[in-house]
Write a protein that holds these residues in place. Structure first.
Motif, short mmCIF file in Angstrom:
data_model
loop_
_atom_site.label_atom_id
_atom_site.label_comp_id
_atom_site.label_asym_id
_atom_site.label_seq_id
_atom_site.Cartn_x
_atom_site.Cartn_y
_atom_site.Cartn_z
N LEU A 8 54.90 42.78 50.95
CA LEU A 8 54.31 42.81 49.62
C LEU A 8 53.53 41.52 49.41
N ARG A 9 52.28 41.66 49.07
CA ARG A 9 51.45 40.48 48.85
C ARG A 9 51.49 40.10 47.38
N THR A 10 51.57 38.82 47.10
CA THR A 10 51.57 38.41 45.70
C THR A 10 50.18 38.65 45.11
N LEU A 11 50.13 38.69 43.81
CA LEU A 11 48.92 39.10 43.08
C LEU A 11 47.66 38.38 43.59
N ASP A 12 46.67 39.20 43.98
CA ASP A 12 45.43 38.63 44.53
C ASP A 12 44.26 39.07 43.66
N ILE A 13 44.13 38.48 42.48
CA ILE A 13 43.01 38.85 41.61
C ILE A 13 41.91 37.79 41.69
N TRP A 50 38.30 31.11 41.10
CA TRP A 50 39.71 31.24 40.78
C TRP A 50 40.21 32.56 41.35
N ARG A 51 40.77 32.51 42.54
CA ARG A 51 41.15 33.72 43.27
C ARG A 51 42.54 33.58 43.85
N GLY A 52 43.22 34.71 44.00
CA GLY A 52 44.46 34.77 44.76
C GLY A 52 45.47 33.74 44.34
N ILE A 97 45.54 34.46 56.58
CA ILE A 97 44.49 33.57 57.06
C ILE A 97 43.18 34.25 56.70
N GLU A 98 42.51 33.69 55.69
CA GLU A 98 41.31 34.34 55.17
C GLU A 98 40.13 33.39 55.04
N THR A 99 40.36 32.12 55.35
CA THR A 99 39.27 31.14 55.18
C THR A 99 39.18 30.26 56.43
N ASN A 158 38.64 40.77 56.13
CA ASN A 158 37.58 41.05 55.15
C ASN A 158 37.07 39.74 54.55
N ASP A 159 38.03 38.94 54.12
CA ASP A 159 37.63 37.66 53.54
C ASP A 159 37.25 36.65 54.60
N LEU A 160 37.96 36.68 55.72
CA LEU A 160 37.64 35.71 56.77
C LEU A 160 36.17 35.87 57.20
N ASP A 194 28.62 37.17 50.99
CA ASP A 194 29.41 37.81 49.93
C ASP A 194 29.75 39.25 50.34
N ARG A 195 31.03 39.56 50.46
CA ARG A 195 31.43 40.89 50.94
C ARG A 195 31.06 41.99 49.97
N ASN A 196 30.73 41.62 48.75
CA ASN A 196 30.47 42.61 47.71
C ASN A 196 28.99 42.76 47.40
MG MG Z 1 41.50 39.12 51.14
#
Ligand code: MG
Ligand code: PEP
Length: 756
Positions: A506-511, A531-533, A604-606, A628-630, A638-640
């Motif tokens: 379970l991943r903690t809130l990643d907004i 301000w992320r994750g 590991i995303e950065t 995705n983020d890495l 920008d992935r979006n």
């Molecule tokens: Mg991510």
């Protein structure tokens, strides 16, 4: 010049169709530049030899409109299109490429300025201004026209697609409108379009039948009255804070709401049987147009205020509109920026496809669509949204294309492809009871990614080795407030119990980024760098602690929980999170519950986390890579953002090298590595990851059997050799081609393209 430019762009953006849009352009440009003539040429959308047709003109021979056409490279207009750059001539008639056409009748035009209209590196047409007297248009005029053409290109493209669809509908010549976007979720979907809109986007409100003229009148009247009362109250509240002249705007709004004009225009639309939001949209548009046409710049600016007023009324209208709506049996949901909440509103069994004008294949909405198995096209920025409600759409999730009002041949082709897909799916089902093992006996565990309760089914549990990533933000996103500890306990208990004894991460809130909560809004210039994750939850320990407590309590008696921390870039974040998790655990023990401290892992995303992999690995129980983020942070893409989606590539050598580095670093500290980004569920990515000796791959439910097929088609030794070859390559394209060839040779090319 800037205000003229803005005015033209705004007017064009609300033009009802292509003809009206072009007419506005040529009229306005001619007046603004005091030119004798202005004309617009457009190409057809089909491929093949390109011709430019004169579609609109002011000061030109009206007989020529629609008749005169030139090829690319032919005449001065064709030269502009061919070179894709402006051409400014004082004596056009003496240019060797000058072509005598009926464009201007018998009149003689000397000065010529042509600029190309270019959209996504494709020449759509040419905008021309001309003058009788030999005059060289000065630099300002050239830059004005170039800027205008660049700004208008997207609107023109949309109008062209809309026009093509309209012609097919009315049995006129022309192919179905094809809008090219990006692949969001694989598969082919055919259905009826429902336009999803948000109250901020007044222009997206679709045309729909109302529930009866009187009922719609009542709704609109109530919404307008409520808006007026609210504005009056607001104006009163501001009395002590704002000077009178600033508050005057509220009075103007109130006067408009009390007056007849807005209502009368809307009422005419209501009488034709349309629903209230559409009547409001039309009335606001008409008023905006009137203001824009005023020469007084102050009054022209007021057009923005009218739009604002429209949005306020629409907000009231949609707030009342909270009953569930009926969706067609096969719904294709289309919108500017489709959100998770809008998808959740449509019953899954009715959702045949999704088309979003914004976003890319790596957006979270696309990930959600893949989880649901709904064919999806993202970044379809040319979609003529205003004309789509109720129209038939075909969504090709492989190519990322949308067909508007397809003709019978196109439809038949897609029905055939859909049948082939069903065949492939039967072949995949045959792998259900087999192991995920290479031909030389190396096993890899395949885990599921989810965040939706509805997705957790016996079939999913049967084919996976556990839950590799539970995105807890999803249950947060579909609510209208933060869920409390008890509610979260229920949410987490379900996957933990369903998958037990298999592991559940379970991943903690990643907004943050493109994942927002409607009840916790914030705006940032660069949300993916903001301000992320973990940054959000460490700033709000109360949210973090509530969540972790709920997770720990949900694990009672099961013991299969792992906790994963997203977006870590600094060791302090890891240390702080660990301290909070330990604190929550102590609290729970004090409360008399007997539950173990679960394994904790870091995503590991950065690039920062890649370079600190060893420092991180020695402090945690496992590593999970968010490719995705890495990829987004490694390549600074920008992935979006659909504009740069074509250079977002997880096969870029830099990304592959970083994955190898992560695996080696974690291995040195005896920690396992899982990949939970979309790369793991991509057959090409999976082959490379297999070669790296990655311990587990976690992916959307729909990819599990596909990846099992890939793993079973290669030996580990061969996968290692493929990886070695990839590491010797210097660009993503070569790596991709090499992997595609490998899959085709292994007889599983059907996993990465439409058809068998
Ligand atoms: Mg991510
Ligand atoms: C990732 O970034 O790869 C990942 C799995 O997390 P998300 O897509 O939810 O950001």
């Amino acid at each position: 010049m800037l205000s003229t430019l803005r005015r033209i762009v705004q007017e064009v953006s609300v033009a009802p169709d292509l003809e009206a849009a072009l007419d506005i352009i040529v009229r306005r440009v001619r007046t603004a530049l005091e030119a004798d003539a202005c004309s617009a040429y457009l190409t057809h959308l089909e491929d093949g030899p390109q011709r430019l047709v004169l579609r609109a003109g002011q000061g030109v021979n009206p007989e020529a409109i629609g008749k005169v056409s030139v090829g690319f490279g032919e005449g001065l207009v064709g030269l502009v299109a061919q070179r894709a750059e402006p051409l400014n001539l004082e004596r056009a008639t003496s240019h060797p490429r000058y072509l005598q056409t009926i464009t201007y009748g018998d009149e003689q035009f000397d000065a010529f300025l042509g600029v190309p209209i270019i959209h996504q590196s494709r020449v759509l047409g040419v905008l021309v201004v001309a003058q009788h007297e030999g005059r060289r248009f000065d630099e300002d005029v050239v830059t004005f026209l170039v800027t205008l053409a660049a700004q208008l290109a997207a609107s023109i493209m949309q109008a062209v697609v809309g026009e093509d669809a309209f012609q097919v509908q009315h049995g006129q010549a022309g192919s179905a409108g094809i809008v090219k976007g990006l692949s969001g979720a694989l598969g082919v979907g055919i259905g009826e379009c429902v336009v999803a809109y948000s109250p901020e986007a007044l222009d997206d409100v679709p045309q729909r039948r109302g529930m009866g003229v009187e009922a719609e009148r009542r709704r609109l009247r109530q919404a307008m009255d409520a808006t007026r009362d609210e504005l009056k109250a607001l104006s009163e509240e501001m009395r002590s804070m704002l000077p009178d002249e600033e508050r005057a705007l509220f009075d103007v709004y109130v006067m408009m709401l009390d007056g007849d004009s807005l209502w009368a225009d809307a009422d005419r639309v209501l009488e034709r049987g349309h629903w209230a939001p559409y009547a409001l949209r039309e009335s606001i548009r008409a008023h905006v147009r009137q203001f824009q046409e005023m020469d007084d710049p102050y009054l022209a600016e007021r057009a923005d205020d009218i739009r604002d007023l429209g949005r306020r009324i629409l907000m009231k209208l949609t707030a009342e509109d909270d009953g569930p709506r009926e969706y067609p049996e096969r719904t294709v949901l289309a919108g500017h920026q489709i959100s998770a909440a809008q998808i959740a509103e449509v019953p899954t069994e009715r959702l045949a496809g999704i088309v979003s004008m914004r976003g890319s294949g790596s957006s979270h909405v696309a990930i959600l669509a893949r989880a649901l198995g709904v064919p999806t096209v993202m970044g379809a920025s040319d979609l003529p949204l205003a004309r789509l409600e109720g129209k038939e759409l075909v969504v090709d999730g492989y190519l990322g294309w949308v067909f508007v009002q397809p003709d019978d041949d196109i439809k038949a082709e897609f029905v055939r492809l859909a049948a082939e897909e069903r065949e492939l799916s039967d072949q995949l089902q045959a792998l259900k009871d087999l192991t995920t093992e290479t031909t030389d006996g190396v096993r890899i565990s395949l885990m599921a990614n989810t965040g939706l309760q509805t997705e957790i089914s016996p079939a999913l549990i049967e084919v996976s080795d556990g839950l590799g990533l539970y995105r807890t933000e999803m249950p947060f996103q579909v609510r209208d407030r933060f869920p409390g500890e008890e509610e979260q306990l229920g949410i987490y208990r379900r996957p933990l119990a369903a998958f037990a004894p298999m592991p559940c991460v379970l991943r903690t809130l990643d907004i943050g980024g493109d994942k927002m909560l409607s009840y916790f809004p914030f705006e940032e210039d660069n949300p993916f760098l903001g301000w992320r994750g973990i940054r959000v939850t460490l700033d709000h320990p109360e949210i973090f602690l509530t969540q972790v407590r709920a997770m720990l309590r949900a694990n009672e008696g099961l013991g299969n929980l792992s906790i994963l921390l997203p977006m870590v870039t600094r060791l302090e974040e890891l240390q702080q999170s660990m301290a909070l998790i330990q604190r929550a655990h102590r609290e729970i023990l004090d409360e008399g519950l007997d539950t173990p401290l679960p394994p904790v892992g870091v995503m590991i995303e950065t690039p920062a986390a890649v370079y600190q992999i060893e420092a991180i690995a020695k402090r945690v129980d496992f590593i999970s890579v968010g490719t995705n983020d890495l990829t987004q942070y490694m390549l600074a893409v920008d992935r979006n953002n659909e504009r740069v989606a074509r250079i977002y590539d997880s096969l870029h050598p830099a990304v592959i090298a970083s994955l190898v580095q992560i695996k080696r670093g974690a291995e040195r500290h005896g920690k396992s590595v899982s990949i939970c980004g979309e790369f793991a569920g991509d057959p090409l990515g999976a082959l490379l990851l297999l070669g790296m000796g990655i311990d587990s791959l976690s992916m959307s439910a729909g990819s599990l059997l596909r990846i099992r097929w890939v793993v079973r088609s290669f030996s580990y030794a061969h996968a290692r050799e493929v990886l070695e070859r990839a590491l010797g390559m210097e660009d993503g394209r070569s790596v991709r081609q090499m992997l595609v060839d490998e899959l085709e040779r292994a007889g599983i090319g059907g996993l990465i393209r439409a058809g068998k």
